[in-house]
Design a protein around this motif. Structure first.
Motif, PDB file in Angstrom:
ATOM      1  N   TYR A 163       0.837  -1.205   0.000  1.00  0.00           N
ATOM      2  CA  TYR A 163       0.000   0.000   0.000  1.00  0.00           C
ATOM      3  C   TYR A 163       0.872   1.256   0.000  1.00  0.00           C
ATOM      4  N   HIS A 164       1.941   1.212   0.750  1.00  0.00           N
ATOM      5  CA  HIS A 164       2.883   2.338   0.780  1.00  0.00           C
ATOM      6  C   HIS A 164       3.497   2.531  -0.606  1.00  0.00           C
ATOM      7  N   ARG A 165       3.850   1.440  -1.258  1.00  0.00           N
ATOM      8  CA  ARG A 165       4.437   1.516  -2.596  1.00  0.00           C
ATOM      9  C   ARG A 165       3.419   2.072  -3.601  1.00  0.00           C
ATOM     10  N   LYS A 201      -9.635  -5.662   1.925  1.00  0.00           N
ATOM     11  CA  LYS A 201     -11.060  -5.341   2.021  1.00  0.00           C
ATOM     12  C   LYS A 201     -11.470  -5.109   3.475  1.00  0.00           C
ATOM     13  N   ILE A 202     -10.953  -5.932   4.383  1.00  0.00           N
ATOM     14  CA  ILE A 202     -11.260  -5.769   5.803  1.00  0.00           C
ATOM     15  C   ILE A 202     -10.792  -4.398   6.293  1.00  0.00           C
ATOM     16  N   ASN A 203      -9.630  -3.957   5.786  1.00  0.00           N
ATOM     17  CA  ASN A 203      -9.085  -2.652   6.185  1.00  0.00           C
ATOM     18  C   ASN A 203      -9.688  -1.498   5.381  1.00  0.00           C
ATOM     19  N   ARG A 204     -10.657  -1.809   4.520  1.00  0.00           N
ATOM     20  CA  ARG A 204     -11.413  -0.823   3.745  1.00  0.00           C
ATOM     21  C   ARG A 204     -10.498   0.062   2.899  1.00  0.00           C
ATOM     22  N   LEU A 205      -9.533  -0.578   2.286  1.00  0.00           N
ATOM     23  CA  LEU A 205      -8.664   0.166   1.375  1.00  0.00           C
ATOM     24  C   LEU A 205      -9.412   0.395   0.062  1.00  0.00           C
ATOM     25  N   LYS A 206      -9.049   1.448  -0.635  1.00  0.00           N
ATOM     26  CA  LYS A 206      -9.842   1.874  -1.794  1.00  0.00           C
ATOM     27  C   LYS A 206      -9.779   0.858  -2.928  1.00  0.00           C
ATOM     28  N   ASP A 207     -10.819   0.856  -3.728  1.00  0.00           N
ATOM     29  CA  ASP A 207     -10.960  -0.110  -4.799  1.00  0.00           C
ATOM     30  C   ASP A 207      -9.825  -0.015  -5.812  1.00  0.00           C
ATOM     31  N   GLU A 208      -9.338   1.193  -6.068  1.00  0.00           N
ATOM     32  CA  GLU A 208      -8.264   1.377  -7.047  1.00  0.00           C
ATOM     33  C   GLU A 208      -7.000   0.646  -6.591  1.00  0.00           C
ATOM     34  N   PHE A 209      -6.735   0.698  -5.287  1.00  0.00           N
ATOM     35  CA  PHE A 209      -5.568  -0.015  -4.764  1.00  0.00           C
ATOM     36  C   PHE A 209      -5.757  -1.522  -4.904  1.00  0.00           C
ATOM     37  N   ILE A 210      -6.952  -2.008  -4.566  1.00  0.00           N
ATOM     38  CA  ILE A 210      -7.214  -3.446  -4.647  1.00  0.00           C
ATOM     39  C   ILE A 210      -7.071  -3.928  -6.085  1.00  0.00           C
ATOM     40  N   GLN A 211      -7.493  -3.091  -7.043  1.00  0.00           N
ATOM     41  CA  GLN A 211      -7.332  -3.455  -8.447  1.00  0.00           C
ATOM     42  C   GLN A 211      -5.850  -3.525  -8.825  1.00  0.00           C
ATOM     43  N   LEU A 213      -3.415  -4.077  -6.724  1.00  0.00           N
ATOM     44  CA  LEU A 213      -2.906  -5.241  -6.002  1.00  0.00           C
ATOM     45  C   LEU A 213      -3.166  -6.520  -6.800  1.00  0.00           C
ATOM     46  N   GLN A 214      -4.333  -6.586  -7.387  1.00  0.00           N
ATOM     47  CA  GLN A 214      -4.746  -7.767  -8.138  1.00  0.00           C
ATOM     48  C   GLN A 214      -3.999  -7.883  -9.462  1.00  0.00           C
ATOM     49  N   ASP A 215      -3.843  -6.778 -10.178  1.00  0.00           N
ATOM     50  CA  ASP A 215      -3.375  -6.818 -11.564  1.00  0.00           C
ATOM     51  C   ASP A 215      -1.879  -6.558 -11.743  1.00  0.00           C
ATOM     52  N   ALA A 216      -1.307  -5.691 -10.912  1.00  0.00           N
ATOM     53  CA  ALA A 216       0.073  -5.241 -11.153  1.00  0.00           C
ATOM     54  C   ALA A 216       1.112  -6.100 -10.441  1.00  0.00           C
ATOM     55  N   ASN A 217       0.685  -6.917  -9.495  1.00  0.00           N
ATOM     56  CA  ASN A 217       1.615  -7.724  -8.702  1.00  0.00           C
ATOM     57  C   ASN A 217       1.471  -9.197  -9.056  1.00  0.00           C
ATOM     58  N   ASP A 218       2.596  -9.872  -9.146  1.00  0.00           N
ATOM     59  CA  ASP A 218       2.607 -11.285  -9.510  1.00  0.00           C
ATOM     60  C   ASP A 218       2.939 -12.122  -8.274  1.00  0.00           C
ATOM     61  N   PHE A 219       1.907 -12.760  -7.711  1.00  0.00           N
ATOM     62  CA  PHE A 219       2.098 -13.657  -6.571  1.00  0.00           C
ATOM     63  C   PHE A 219       2.408 -15.044  -7.132  1.00  0.00           C
ATOM     64  N   CYS A 220       3.627 -15.490  -6.981  1.00  0.00           N
ATOM     65  CA  CYS A 220       4.086 -16.732  -7.624  1.00  0.00           C
ATOM     66  C   CYS A 220       4.084 -17.896  -6.642  1.00  0.00           C
ATOM     67  N   ASP A 221       3.446 -18.997  -7.032  1.00  0.00           N
ATOM     68  CA  ASP A 221       3.631 -20.236  -6.277  1.00  0.00           C
ATOM     69  C   ASP A 221       5.087 -20.663  -6.411  1.00  0.00           C
ATOM     70  N   SER A 222       5.634 -21.236  -5.352  1.00  0.00           N
ATOM     71  CA  SER A 222       7.012 -21.727  -5.463  1.00  0.00           C
ATOM     72  C   SER A 222       7.201 -22.969  -4.614  1.00  0.00           C
ATOM     73  N   LEU A 223       8.215 -23.726  -4.975  1.00  0.00           N
ATOM     74  CA  LEU A 223       8.588 -24.945  -4.258  1.00  0.00           C
ATOM     75  C   LEU A 223      10.078 -24.885  -3.981  1.00  0.00           C
ATOM     76  N   VAL A 224      10.460 -25.054  -2.728  1.00  0.00           N
ATOM     77  CA  VAL A 224      11.876 -25.045  -2.365  1.00  0.00           C
ATOM     78  C   VAL A 224      12.278 -26.412  -1.856  1.00  0.00           C
ATOM     79  N   ASP A 225      13.503 -26.803  -2.152  1.00  0.00           N
ATOM     80  CA  ASP A 225      13.988 -28.104  -1.694  1.00  0.00           C
ATOM     81  C   ASP A 225      15.496 -28.034  -1.517  1.00  0.00           C
ATOM     82  N   ARG A 226      15.909 -27.928  -0.292  1.00  0.00           N
ATOM     83  CA  ARG A 226      17.318 -28.043   0.087  1.00  0.00           C
ATOM     84  C   ARG A 226      17.369 -28.251   1.590  1.00  0.00           C
ATOM     85  N   ILE A 227      18.113 -29.234   2.013  1.00  0.00           N
ATOM     86  CA  ILE A 227      18.273 -29.450   3.454  1.00  0.00           C
ATOM     87  C   ILE A 227      19.333 -28.484   3.959  1.00  0.00           C
TER      88      ILE A 227
END
Length: 513
Positions: A163-165, A201-211, A213-227
């Motif tokens: 949100y700060h960004r 949504k719980i923090n009632r942030l504005k719709d433009e930010f949520i949009q 958040l949804q569109d401009a950021n890439d939340f990537c699934d990842s798998l790590v494996d190293r002991i």
């Protein structure tokens, strides 16, 4: 001499030590990382440092420490420098090397320096977020206020940072970030995104930010494996200090094997994650489910099929078992000839499965990792049902014959779960004249079943078909049950290694590859 940027010039160079060049310390900060744990330092931070040393990524990491455990001062005293002692086997060759990591620029405590952490959001070159806050860290705390200093949860902290960004860059699409959780949760990126959006949504942030958040950021699934066990044993740490000529309070040990699979279809994300080019252990793919399947079935599944037998045969660690030819043959043949054939697909080829299996065997032989079989039996029943019952079912359906090594592994599970109760009514197994408490949610039920059933037939059929246990189809599992019963009867005579040899003879006669 204590390791630090100042003392680097006085430390003698060593051909077994990967050395950072001076220009690395001037590189811009490109990653913010939530967590100081050894897995992050031994895997993602390793890849970033390796890329920097090759002149590929050219960026450093700001680390956010959110807990009160550990000592952030140690990072400051060593200017973020630390050593990774890499120990393992690759392609049958022993690996023993030291990696002096300079990827971390600074470590900030969220409780003391939250405003300084938020100021990193104004850095246009900082485009990546990495986290490992344990599985519990990716949870929704509905009352988490993002304007607190700091918010309580990791999703809350991440949302506040984003949100700060957004505010600083006026919601420009190019200010969106690549967010890669490494917590051991399936679909960790998708789950984190869902929680962050809900919290917004719980923090009632504005719709433009949520949009944004949804569109401009890439939340990537990842798998790590190293002991990455963490600190070296005291004697090994003293020896390392003598060899290297410096004292490192942050030194950690890791195995040689490494994998970080990141799921994205975004060309922008792939460009931002340029460090991937430095090591083939980083995989960026549109779909990482194949890598999850390989790890779940060939590594974890093999552990689960083998741990009861290995414990009953008297082996303490995985390495101990791999030193005995009959046990090593069981594990090898199980992976290559029984598990591999049933996980193949158009994308997961036999060549890829075999390559992964051989890497797993190298890892099992690693003398630097003391992986105890008894610890692998934790939640044995649930692991058998989730990891291995699908393999058994598919093998029976696909090849119309019983996989003998899987059957023996299942028999080993049943015999391991024939526990005694201690004075506190806890299920235990005996090892070296010590009572070890069996950590399995079904252990007491299985103890009762062993004591109350009228026959081995009834025991095997109940565990295989009862929905509270394995829940297999009775018709499908019938021939499998007959073989399990035969092996279980032999195991109860106390001749585990002989039973292993017999099962290998059957498997060699029925091999499908």
């Amino acid at each position: 001499m204590q390791l630090s940027k100042k003392t680097l010039a006085s430390i003698r160079k060593n051909n077994k030590l990967s050395w950072p060049h001076e220009a690395i310390f001037s590189l811009p900060e490109k990653i913010i990382q939530f967590g100081t744990g050894v897995l992050l330092r031994g895997l993602p931070d390793y890849f970033v440092d390796k890329a920097n040393k090759k002149g590929i990524f050219n960026g450093r990491i700001v680390v956010v420490k959110s807990t009160n455990s550990g000592n952030a001062d140690a990072f400051a005293e060593q200017d973020g420098l630390y050593t990774i002692a890499v120990r393992g086997i690759e392609n049958n060759a022993t690996i023993q090397e030291y990696w002096l990591n300079a990827a971390i620029s600074r470590v900030l405590n969220a409780n003391d320096a939250w405003n300084e952490i938020l100021s990193c959001a104004a850095n246009s070159e900082m485009q990546i977020v990495i986290s490992n806050t344990t599985e519990v860290g990716i949870t929704l705390l509905p009352k988490d206020g993002i304007f607190a200093a700091p918010p309580v949860s990791y999703p809350g902290k991440l949302l506040a940072f984003l949100y700060h960004r957004y505010t600083i860059f006026n919601g420009r699409p190019e200010s969106g970030m690549v967010i890669i959780p490494t917590e051991l949760i399936v679909n960790n990126g998708k789950k984190l995104k869902q929680i962050v959006l809900e919290l917004a949504k719980i923090n009632r942030l504005k719709d433009e930010f949520i949009q944004w958040l949804q569109d401009a950021n890439d939340f990537c699934d990842s798998l790590v494996d190293r002991i990455v066990p963490g600190k070296l044993p005291e004697q090994d740490a003293d020896l390392a200090a003598q060899q290297l000529g410096y004292q490192d309070d942050l030194m950690i040990m890791s195995e040689a094997y490494r994998l970080w699979a990141i799921e994205t279809s975004s060309d922008r994300t792939k460009s931002i994650l340029s460090f991937a080019a430095a090591d083939n252990g980083v995989i960026i793919d549109d779909d990482i489910s194949m890598y999850r399947e390989l790890k779940l079935r060939l590594l974890n599944g093999t552990h689960t099929f083998s741990c009861g037998l290995a414990f009953l045969a008297g082996f303490d660690t995985v390495k101990d078992a791999m030193d005995i030819s009959v046990m090593a043959s069981f594990i090898t043949n199980l992976m290559l000839y029984e598990i591999t054939p049933v996980i193949l697909s158009e994308k997961l080829t036999q060549q890829k499965a075999k390559q992964f299996a051989l890497q797993v065997l190298d890892r099992f032989r690693n003398p630097a990792i003391a992986h105890h079989w008894f610890s692998i039996t934790m939640q044995y029943t649930s692991k058998m049902k989730m990891r291995n019952v699908p393999l058994i079912t598919k093998y029976l359906q696909q090849f119309k014959t019983v996989p003998p090594l899987m059957a023996l592994g299942f028999a080993g599970y049943l015999y391991f779960m024939k526990t005694e109760l201690n004075t506190l009514e806890q299920p235990v197994q005996l090892q070296h004249n010590q009572q070890l408490i069996v950590q399995d949610d079904f252990a007491l039920q299985l103890n009762k079943l062993w004591n109350e059933v009228g026959s081995i037939d009834e025991l095997v059929q109940t565990v295989l078909t009862d929905v509270h246990f394995m829940g297999m189809d009775a018709t499908t599992s019938n021939t499998f049950a007959i073989q399990v019963k035969a092996f279980l009867t032999e195991l109860m005579e106390g001749k585990v290694l002989e039973v292993l040899k017999n099962s290998l003879q059957q498997q060699n006669a029925n091999a499908v590859i």
